[in-house]
Design an enzyme around this catalytic site. Structure first.
Site, short mmCIF file in Angstrom:
data_model
loop_
_atom_site.label_atom_id
_atom_site.label_comp_id
_atom_site.label_asym_id
_atom_site.label_seq_id
_atom_site.Cartn_x
_atom_site.Cartn_y
_atom_site.Cartn_z
N LYS A 1 0.80 -1.01 0.01
CA LYS A 1 -0.07 0.10 -0.07
C LYS A 1 0.85 1.30 -0.01
O LYS A 1 1.74 1.22 0.34
CB LYS A 1 -0.70 0.01 1.40
N ASP B 1 -7.47 -3.26 10.66
CA ASP B 1 -7.95 -4.36 9.49
C ASP B 1 -8.57 -5.54 10.49
O ASP B 1 -8.79 -6.60 9.76
CB ASP B 1 -6.82 -4.69 8.77
N GLU C 1 -6.16 -9.75 0.81
CA GLU C 1 -5.91 -10.77 1.37
C GLU C 1 -7.36 -11.06 2.65
O GLU C 1 -7.22 -12.34 3.03
CB GLU C 1 -4.73 -10.35 2.64
N ARG D 1 -10.34 -11.63 1.97
CA ARG D 1 -11.23 -12.62 1.46
C ARG D 1 -10.57 -14.06 1.55
O ARG D 1 -11.25 -15.22 1.66
CB ARG D 1 -11.46 -12.18 -0.08
N1 BES Z 1 -8.04 -3.97 4.46
C1 BES Z 1 -8.16 -3.46 2.99
C2 BES Z 1 -9.50 -2.59 2.87
C3 BES Z 1 -9.55 -1.45 3.52
C4 BES Z 1 -9.59 -0.11 2.74
C5 BES Z 1 -10.19 -1.32 4.86
C6 BES Z 1 -9.52 1.10 3.35
C7 BES Z 1 -10.30 -0.12 5.37
C8 BES Z 1 -10.14 1.14 4.86
C9 BES Z 1 -8.31 -4.66 2.04
O1 BES Z 1 -7.54 -5.89 2.56
C10 BES Z 1 -7.71 -4.09 0.97
O2 BES Z 1 -6.69 -3.86 0.76
N2 BES Z 1 -8.45 -4.16 -0.13
C11 BES Z 1 -8.27 -3.89 -1.47
C12 BES Z 1 -8.53 -4.69 -2.40
C13 BES Z 1 -8.04 -4.65 -3.85
C14 BES Z 1 -6.55 -4.95 -3.89
C15 BES Z 1 -8.68 -5.65 -4.76
C16 BES Z 1 -8.90 -2.51 -1.90
O3 BES Z 1 -9.89 -2.10 -1.25
O4 BES Z 1 -8.09 -1.71 -2.24
ZN ZN Z 2 -7.22 -5.87 4.77
MN MN Z 3 -5.36 -5.59 1.96
#
Ligand code: BES
Ligand code: ZN
Ligand code: MN
Length: 512
Positions: free
Chosen positions: A288, A299, A360, A362
């Site tokens: 990220k 998370d 991750e 899911r």
């Molecule tokens: N933990 C994140 C989702 C998240 C984003 C939670 C913002 C709280 C605030 C999750 O694991 C994630 O990184 N999801 C990605 C999925 C993508 C790679 C398909 C996302 O939402 O960008």
């Molecule tokens: Zn996550």
């Molecule tokens: Mn993630």
């Protein structure tokens, strides 16, 4: 020192306001209905106005105290025969809109304002016109949620002391039901505040093993057992998706399994609550950006909600079996971490191509859903900070809800309506699942930019074994971005009340 959330003493009283000894008396004040012409509060608030030497009617007349939602007006008691010396009036909006949800937020404003003013013994007056079913419980919930502060990591400025005593001053008489409702509210608020504390804890201190220890400490009880699956047990369950996510971290994964069994459990539905427990999400090799990455300590908010709910369920004793499962791991980039393109084998035997290591949640949830089926679940609910896409879709005021069949989704929706945690449905159409096709494996773990919250849910659906399943995406609701008059900034504890309500709702449905 890891918890400061000791529930205060909560009781209901029906004696005169003048006889109750507290640091502060709080009461709602309503917005006069101009159309009906006049201040219909006057009658309710008359005795109080006398005790404060008319300060209330003067503030009404001058426009300082209008009854607008969340407005606060603080004044001294003049009448020397009163034991409580301070009065806080909280704007409650139009009287005809006053329901459990409004009562909860008005009470939260009172709880927060009282805490700010170092009042530790609070009395909340529920005037005769606003005692309706559900209000007593909601008022207790609101006060305790509003008074929540997390100063565990401050060594200097530790702020005001926590609430020690909450008295609800009811009109007429107090019956057993009032006291039961108040206690239910106290349990739900305490368990929500515990979940908030867990989600607020930083990733260095709150690892999967600490999460597991905390579950044993907070959830074990006369009707609830807690079992922890370590690396060996995870391997023997074949949970390759969870193992894959965890393998980039120096911290080993765990699966927390909590089982609640009612006395004289008859055969019947078995509800599984599954919560995402990523104690820190860097994104892994698909790392990220740095901005706001610190918030990825949250998370595991879904897992925290399941833990809080299982604790509440143990105390409130619904008539059906409930299993809580939290797959917990840390998502880190490392020489051993999974790469984009890697293929993993899930606990149900399916192969998954990991196209993005940041998807991750899911993965760990999928294996936990399989475990839930092995443990005999008949109904599945999962809760997770799963996607940024749900924040785009719904913002911060409602959690995304996806599931099948619609009867089960409706049960979850109605439960959310009673507990005041807003959810909004997104469609679980099969067409969305086609976005998860993989060239190489049975399934890919991402489905492109379009409808990201739904494709993430469709991934989970593939592991639901055709059981009734509902998914709550709390990425936008698990955290308050800002402090408001009714809540502190930080973890919200969303889901605890809703998940606790579900076994009661499911039992009613099963009864027909
Ligand atoms: N933990 C994140 C989702 C998240 C984003 C939670 C913002 C709280 C605030 C999750 O694991 C994630 O990184 N999801 C990605 C999925 C993508 C790679 C398909 C996302 O939402 O960008
Ligand atoms: Zn996550
Ligand atoms: Mn993630």
């Amino acid at each position: 020192m890891h918890s400061t959330t000791a529930a205060p003493l909560v009781r209901c009283r029906a004696e005169g306001l003048d006889t109750i000894d507290a640091d502060m008396l709080c009461a709602p004040v309503f917005l006069p209905d101009d159309a009906r012409g006049g201040d219909d509060d006057a009658e309710d608030l008359g005795p109080l106005d006398l005790a404060v030497g008319g300060a209330l009617s003067r503030a009404r007349a001058s426009g300082e105290c209008t009854g607008k939602l969340h407005e606060r007006f603080l004044t001294d008691v003049i009448d020397t025969t009163w034991r409580t010396r301070r009065v806080l009036l909280v704007g409650a909006g139009p009287r005809e809109h006053y329901d459990a949800a409004v009562a909860r937020t008005v009470a939260a404003t009172a709880g927060m304002a009282a805490r700010d003013r170092a009042a530790t013994r609070l009395v909340v007056w529920c005037p005769p016109g606003c005692q309706a079913p559900g209000i007593t419980q909601a008022v207790v919930e609101g006060v305790l949620l509003g008074a929540f502060r997390d100063t565990r990591f401050k060594t200097r400025d530790t702020g005001t002391p926590p609430l020690a005593e909450l008295t609800l001053a009811l009109d007429g008489s107090v019956d057993q039901q009032d006291q039961t409702d108040a206690e239910r509210g106290a349990i739900l608020a305490e368990c929500s505040n515990l979940a908030r504390e867990l989600a607020n804890e930083p990733g260095n201190l709150f690892t999967p093993r600490v999460f597991a220890d905390r579950a044993i400490e907070l959830v074990s009880g006369p009707r609830t057992t807690v079992e922890i699956l370590d690396e060996a047990a995870i391997a023997s369950q074949g949970m390759g998706l969870l193992q894959g996510v965890a393998q980039g971290s120096a911290e080993p994964p765990r699966v927390i399994v909590m089982k609640y069994e009612p006395e004289d459990a008859a055969p019947g539905p078995v509800l599984a609550l599954v919560g995402k427990g990523i104690t820190f999400d860097t994104g892994g090799i698909s790392i990220k950006p740095a901005a706001a990455m610190d918030l990825m300590k949250r998370d595991m908010a879904g897992g925290a909600a399941v833990l809080g709910a299982m604790r509440a369920i143990g105390q409130l004793a619904p008539p059906i079996r409930v299993i809580g499962i939290v797959p917990t791991a840390e998502n880190m980039p490392d020489g051993r971490a999974i790469r984009p393109g890697d293929v993993l084998t899930a606990a149900n035997g399916m192969s998954v191509e990991v196209l993005n290591t940041d998807a991750e949640g899911r993965l760990v949830l999928a294996d936990a859903l399989t475990l839930a089926q092995r443990l005999g679940a008949t109904h599945l609910v999962d809760i997770a900070t799963l996607t940024g896409a749900v924040v785009v879709a719904l913002g911060h005021h409602a959690s995304g809800l996806v599931g099948v069949p619609s009867a089960w989704v409706d049960t979850v929706r109605r439960a959310a309506d009673t507990t005041g945690e807003q959810v909004w449905p997104l469609p679980a159409l099969d067409a969305y699942a086609t976005q998860l096709k993989s060239e190489t494996a049975d399934l890919a773990n991402i489905g492109g930019r379009a409808a990201g919250a739904i494709t993430a849910a469709m991934f989970l659906k593939a592991f639901s074994g055709e059981l009734p399943w509902a998914h709550l995406d709390i990425a936008g609701t698990a955290w308050y971005e800002m402090a408001t008059p009714s809540h502190a900034k930080g973890a919200s504890g969303v889901g605890v009340r809703l998940l606790t309500e579900l076994p009661f709702a499911l039992a009613r449905d099963a009864d027909g």
